[in-house]
Design a protein around this motif. Structure first.
Motif, PDB file in Angstrom:
ATOM      1  N   THR A 106     106.508  44.216  67.794  1.00 35.70           N
ATOM      2  CA  THR A 106     107.342  43.205  67.164  1.00 35.70           C
ATOM      3  C   THR A 106     106.441  41.950  67.057  1.00 35.70           C
ATOM      4  OG1 THR A 106     108.487  42.691  69.153  1.00 35.70           O
ATOM      5  CG2 THR A 106     109.608  44.135  67.704  1.00 35.70           C
ATOM      6  N   GLU A 107     105.217  42.333  67.671  1.00 29.36           N
ATOM      7  CA  GLU A 107     104.248  40.932  67.465  1.00 29.36           C
ATOM      8  C   GLU A 107     103.279  41.058  66.621  1.00 29.36           C
ATOM      9  OE1 GLU A 107     102.832  39.156  70.896  1.00 29.36           O
ATOM     10  OE2 GLU A 107     100.935  38.399  70.059  1.00 29.36           O
ATOM     11  N   VAL A 108     103.045  40.183  65.549  1.00 22.72           N
ATOM     12  CA  VAL A 108     102.093  40.398  64.431  1.00 22.72           C
ATOM     13  C   VAL A 108     100.868  39.696  64.810  1.00 22.72           C
ATOM     14  CG1 VAL A 108     101.618  39.517  62.100  1.00 22.72           C
ATOM     15  CG2 VAL A 108     103.848  40.385  62.583  1.00 22.72           C
ATOM     16  N   PRO A 109      99.768  40.408  64.778  1.00 23.77           N
ATOM     17  CA  PRO A 109      98.302  39.619  65.254  1.00 23.77           C
ATOM     18  C   PRO A 109      98.008  38.370  64.527  1.00 23.77           C
ATOM     19  CG  PRO A 109      98.169  42.149  64.846  1.00 23.77           C
ATOM     20  CD  PRO A 109      99.381  41.657  64.274  1.00 23.77           C
ATOM     21  N   TYR A 110      97.492  37.479  65.100  1.00 23.08           N
ATOM     22  CA  TYR A 110      97.238  36.132  64.690  1.00 23.08           C
ATOM     23  C   TYR A 110      96.061  36.504  63.613  1.00 23.08           C
ATOM     24  CZ  TYR A 110      95.113  31.653  63.922  1.00 23.08           C
ATOM     25  OH  TYR A 110      94.609  30.496  63.187  1.00 23.08           O
ATOM     26  N   LEU A 121     106.975  36.874  56.433  1.00 25.62           N
ATOM     27  CA  LEU A 121     107.972  37.754  55.923  1.00 25.62           C
ATOM     28  C   LEU A 121     108.364  38.798  56.976  1.00 25.62           C
ATOM     29  CD1 LEU A 121     107.400  37.676  51.946  1.00 25.62           C
ATOM     30  CD2 LEU A 121     109.223  36.436  53.346  1.00 25.62           C
ATOM     31  N   LEU A 122     107.426  38.727  57.823  1.00 25.16           N
ATOM     32  CA  LEU A 122     107.726  40.173  58.887  1.00 25.16           C
ATOM     33  C   LEU A 122     108.648  39.682  59.792  1.00 25.16           C
ATOM     34  CD1 LEU A 122     105.963  42.830  59.347  1.00 25.16           C
ATOM     35  CD2 LEU A 122     104.875  41.011  57.619  1.00 25.16           C
ATOM     36  N   LEU A 123     108.963  38.239  59.855  1.00 23.02           N
ATOM     37  CA  LEU A 123     109.800  37.566  60.784  1.00 23.02           C
ATOM     38  C   LEU A 123     111.303  38.229  60.528  1.00 23.02           C
ATOM     39  CD1 LEU A 123     110.156  35.296  62.936  1.00 23.02           C
ATOM     40  CD2 LEU A 123     110.507  33.628  61.048  1.00 23.02           C
ATOM     41  N   GLY A 124     111.892  38.144  59.139  1.00 21.94           N
ATOM     42  CA  GLY A 124     112.968  38.758  58.983  1.00 21.94           C
ATOM     43  C   GLY A 124     113.035  40.232  59.136  1.00 21.94           C
ATOM     44  N   ALA A 125     112.158  40.857  58.807  1.00 24.50           N
ATOM     45  CA  ALA A 125     112.029  42.298  58.745  1.00 24.50           C
ATOM     46  C   ALA A 125     112.171  42.809  60.172  1.00 24.50           C
ATOM     47  CB  ALA A 125     110.741  42.934  57.764  1.00 24.50           C
ATOM     48  N   LEU A 126     111.206  42.353  60.989  1.00 22.08           N
ATOM     49  CA  LEU A 126     111.225  42.933  62.428  1.00 22.08           C
ATOM     50  C   LEU A 126     112.518  42.339  63.364  1.00 22.08           C
ATOM     51  CD1 LEU A 126     107.502  42.250  63.153  1.00 22.08           C
ATOM     52  CD2 LEU A 126     108.517  44.384  62.675  1.00 22.08           C
ATOM     53  N   ALA A 127     113.078  41.106  62.896  1.00 20.08           N
ATOM     54  CA  ALA A 127     114.375  40.619  63.489  1.00 20.08           C
ATOM     55  C   ALA A 127     115.308  41.479  63.266  1.00 20.08           C
ATOM     56  CB  ALA A 127     114.543  39.039  62.938  1.00 20.08           C
ATOM     57  N   ALA A 128     115.258  41.984  62.104  1.00 24.82           N
ATOM     58  CA  ALA A 128     116.377  42.765  61.385  1.00 24.82           C
ATOM     59  C   ALA A 128     116.280  44.139  62.044  1.00 24.82           C
ATOM     60  CB  ALA A 128     116.520  42.952  60.168  1.00 24.82           C
ATOM     61  N   ARG A 129     115.179  44.839  62.114  1.00 23.00           N
ATOM     62  CA  ARG A 129     114.711  46.269  62.915  1.00 23.00           C
ATOM     63  C   ARG A 129     115.004  46.370  64.435  1.00 23.00           C
ATOM     64  NH1 ARG A 129     111.858  50.887  60.743  1.00 23.00           N
ATOM     65  NH2 ARG A 129     111.366  52.265  62.721  1.00 23.00           N
ATOM     66  N   HIS A 132     114.009  41.483  67.355  1.00 21.34           N
ATOM     67  CA  HIS A 132     113.011  40.684  68.027  1.00 21.34           C
ATOM     68  C   HIS A 132     111.845  40.518  66.936  1.00 21.34           C
ATOM     69  CE1 HIS A 132     110.366  38.804  71.287  1.00 21.34           C
ATOM     70  NE2 HIS A 132     109.577  39.456  70.729  1.00 21.34           N
ATOM     71  N   ALA A 133     111.121  39.266  67.038  1.00 19.31           N
ATOM     72  CA  ALA A 133     110.121  39.153  66.219  1.00 19.31           C
ATOM     73  C   ALA A 133     108.977  37.982  66.826  1.00 19.31           C
ATOM     74  CB  ALA A 133     110.401  38.931  64.745  1.00 19.31           C
ATOM     75  N   ARG A 134     107.830  38.106  66.920  1.00 18.05           N
ATOM     76  CA  ARG A 134     106.861  37.080  67.343  1.00 18.05           C
ATOM     77  C   ARG A 134     105.678  36.989  66.260  1.00 18.05           C
ATOM     78  NH1 ARG A 134     104.972  34.153  71.473  1.00 18.05           N
ATOM     79  NH2 ARG A 134     102.644  34.375  72.063  1.00 18.05           N
ATOM     80  N   VAL A 135     105.882  36.096  65.280  1.00 15.42           N
ATOM     81  CA  VAL A 135     104.846  36.157  64.265  1.00 15.42           C
ATOM     82  C   VAL A 135     104.357  34.650  64.286  1.00 15.42           C
ATOM     83  CG1 VAL A 135     104.998  35.908  61.671  1.00 15.42           C
ATOM     84  CG2 VAL A 135     106.567  37.593  62.701  1.00 15.42           C
ATOM     85  N   TYR A 168     103.112  30.475  67.534  1.00 15.66           N
ATOM     86  CA  TYR A 168     104.019  31.707  67.242  1.00 15.66           C
ATOM     87  C   TYR A 168     105.422  30.995  66.958  1.00 15.66           C
ATOM     88  CZ  TYR A 168     100.383  35.298  68.205  1.00 15.66           C
ATOM     89  OH  TYR A 168      99.118  35.898  68.274  1.00 15.66           O
ATOM     90  N   ILE A 169     106.116  31.919  66.016  1.00 14.96           N
ATOM     91  CA  ILE A 169     107.697  31.837  65.794  1.00 14.96           C
ATOM     92  C   ILE A 169     107.921  33.021  66.593  1.00 14.96           C
ATOM     93  CG2 ILE A 169     109.411  31.730  64.194  1.00 14.96           C
ATOM     94  CD1 ILE A 169     107.423  31.265  62.019  1.00 14.96           C
TER      95      ILE A 169
END
Ligand code: EPZ
Length: 441
Positions: A106-110, A121-129, A132-135, A168-169
């Motif tokens: 759930t973490e996107v590489p910088y 936009l990975l924020l909404g997708a990973l949070a939903a799935r 948790h998301a770390r973007v 990161y968000i």
């Protein structure tokens, strides 16, 4: 934590460069302008749909298939980001298969996210799935600060705990609850992030003052095809009923209205008549209305638009606005087209605070343009002369292609890697338009 994602990205870019020589950034594009010829070009799938629909594939456990996906650098980066979080992504000639099974990272590489604002936009997708998301914060770019306050506001109002730390968000979104969200500005990205997160929220979410862009409608149609319940997309109020089980689907992306507008303007600037095929004319209403005002003759037949202009364009007053207003992504290209107008035009950029970076380079071709904050005053000249120029962002590069087509003599564009972000096979398409182009090593 970069899990080899950077290596994979570098290898993907090397492979992509081998397969698509035009993607080699060290080359410069030479345009011989005012070569009067009629042309027609087929428009590719929409970059700004693909950049949103690829993350949306992560909402389901299984394999989604996207058709009509453009082979452009921004899509390549978004595909690599999906791979980096653990999805299996297979691209083949306009079709992209995304297989997201089981638990994803759930973490996107910088190192990947910094290349593309759409990574947010990975924020909404990973949070939903995964709740948790770390973007990474995508950072500003050549057209303004590009804040994310509305994205964060939307997720927080859905019940996510959102912190910004170390660039990161970080969103904890275990239990999202449907709610009413008012967007202070009809932000495309914020609307899309909230729509995706809301599919996993319990109950109804209503987005007021939502973005109405066709790419937002495309995302809503994709979510509904998966079994989601999204109504009102394309209006300023979108209602999402969360909690419906989503299933993998095949889906074809809409044509790119900005690419279509770019080639209409480039073809007209070159002095020929131009036909763009595989378009949705209603998505281009604002541009077509302005072209008619400028004296352009238009004919549209189903999914094709033909434009021709005898002589120089009439001057225009244009302001960029959220859809269905005149799109900011065509403002640089329209500015380039108006450089030879028979009079003085006024272009007002109401969306981004710093989107006249192209004016300095256009002046090198003999343009008479003065900017004052968000307004450009363009005093039309009878002719422009070719010159070496450098693109520093995507739509500036597009504007330089339009101006190069309009100028007498040779224009050499450096920084073509910016154009490669959003225009598939642009050298071939310009040739099909009747614009004389060649590569300089
Ligand atoms: C999308 O960017 C497009 N990108 C942009 O296209 C396009 O210019 C833009 O929408 C406007 O149409 C993609 O879809 C990938 P916004 P996005 O959020 O979502 C302010 C291109 O060339 N704002 O609608 O980032 C912001 O500062 C690119 O293809 C906030 O204040 O745009 C700007 O003034 C460039 N707070 C305005 O809204 C926020 O949280 C429009 O931004 C978000 C945005």
């Amino acid at each position: 934590m970069v899990t080899g994602a950077e290596d994979r990205f570098v290898m993907a870019m090397e492979r992509c460069t081998r397969e698509n020589p035009a993607l080699t950034a060290t080359r410069r594009l030479l345009i011989r302008g005012r070569v009067r010829r009629d042309g027609r070009v087929r428009i590719s799938g929409a970059k700004n749909s693909a950049v949103a629909l690829l993350p949306a594939c992560l909402l389901v456990d299984g394999e989604c298939v996207l058709q009509n996906v453009p082979a452009i650098a921004d899509v390549l980066v978004q595909r690599e980001i999906l791979s980096a979080v653990g999805a299996e992504v297979i691209a083949d000639d306009g079709e992209v298969r995304v297989r997201a099974a089981g638990r994803l990272q759930t973490e996107v590489p910088y190192t990947l996210a910094k290349r593309l604002r759409g990574s947010v936009l990975l924020l909404g997708a990973l949070a939903a799935r995964h709740g948790h998301a770390r973007v990474p914060l995508p950072g500003g770019c050549a057209i303004g600060s590009r804040p994310l306050d509305l994205h964060l506001k939307g997720l927080r109002e859905l019940g996510a705990r959102v912190e910004i730390e170390h660039g990161y968000i970080q969103a904890e979104a275990g239990r999202l609850l449907g709610t009413e969200i008012y967007l202070d500005f009809p932000s495309v990205g914020a609307t899309e992030n909230v729509m995706m997160a809301a599919t996993a929220a319990r109950g109804i979410t209503v987005i007021y003052n939502a973005a109405k862009e066709p790419e937002v409608v495309d995302l809503a149609n994709f979510l509904n095809a998966m079994g989601g319940k999204v109504v009102g997309a394309g209006t300023d109020t979108i209602k999402i009923e969360g909690g419906h089980p989503l299933r993998p689907v095949e889906y074809s992306i809409i044509p790119d209205r900005i690419e279509a507008g770019t080639y209409l303007l480039a073809g007209l600037a070159g002095g020929g008549s131009v036909t763009v095929e595989n378009v949705i004319p209603t998505h281009l209403e604002a541009l077509l209305a302005k072209l008619e005002e400028a004296g352009v003759e238009l004919a549209d037949a189903g999914d094709a638009i033909t434009a021709r202009l005898a002589g120089r364009p009439r001057p225009l007053q244009v302001k960029t606005l959220p859809y269905p207003g005149f799109p900011t992504d065509l403002q640089p290209q329209l500015t380039a087209f108006l450089l030879r107008a028979e009079g003085t035009s006024v272009v007002s950029e109401r969306i981004f605070e710093d989107r006249f970076g192209h004016v300095g380079e256009l002046k090198r071709l003999g343009a008479r343009v003065e900017t004052d904050g968000r307004t450009a005053i363009i005093e039309g000249v009878e002719s422009l002369t070719g010159a070496p120029v450098t693109a520093t962002d995507l739509r500036m590069g597009a504007a330089l292609m339009v101006a190069g087509a309009a100028a007498r003599g040779e224009t050499v564009i450096d920084g073509v890697e910016h154009i490669e972000r959003g225009y598939e096979r642009f050298d071939e398409k310009l040739r099909q338009l009747g614009v004389a182009v060649e590569w300089l090593e």
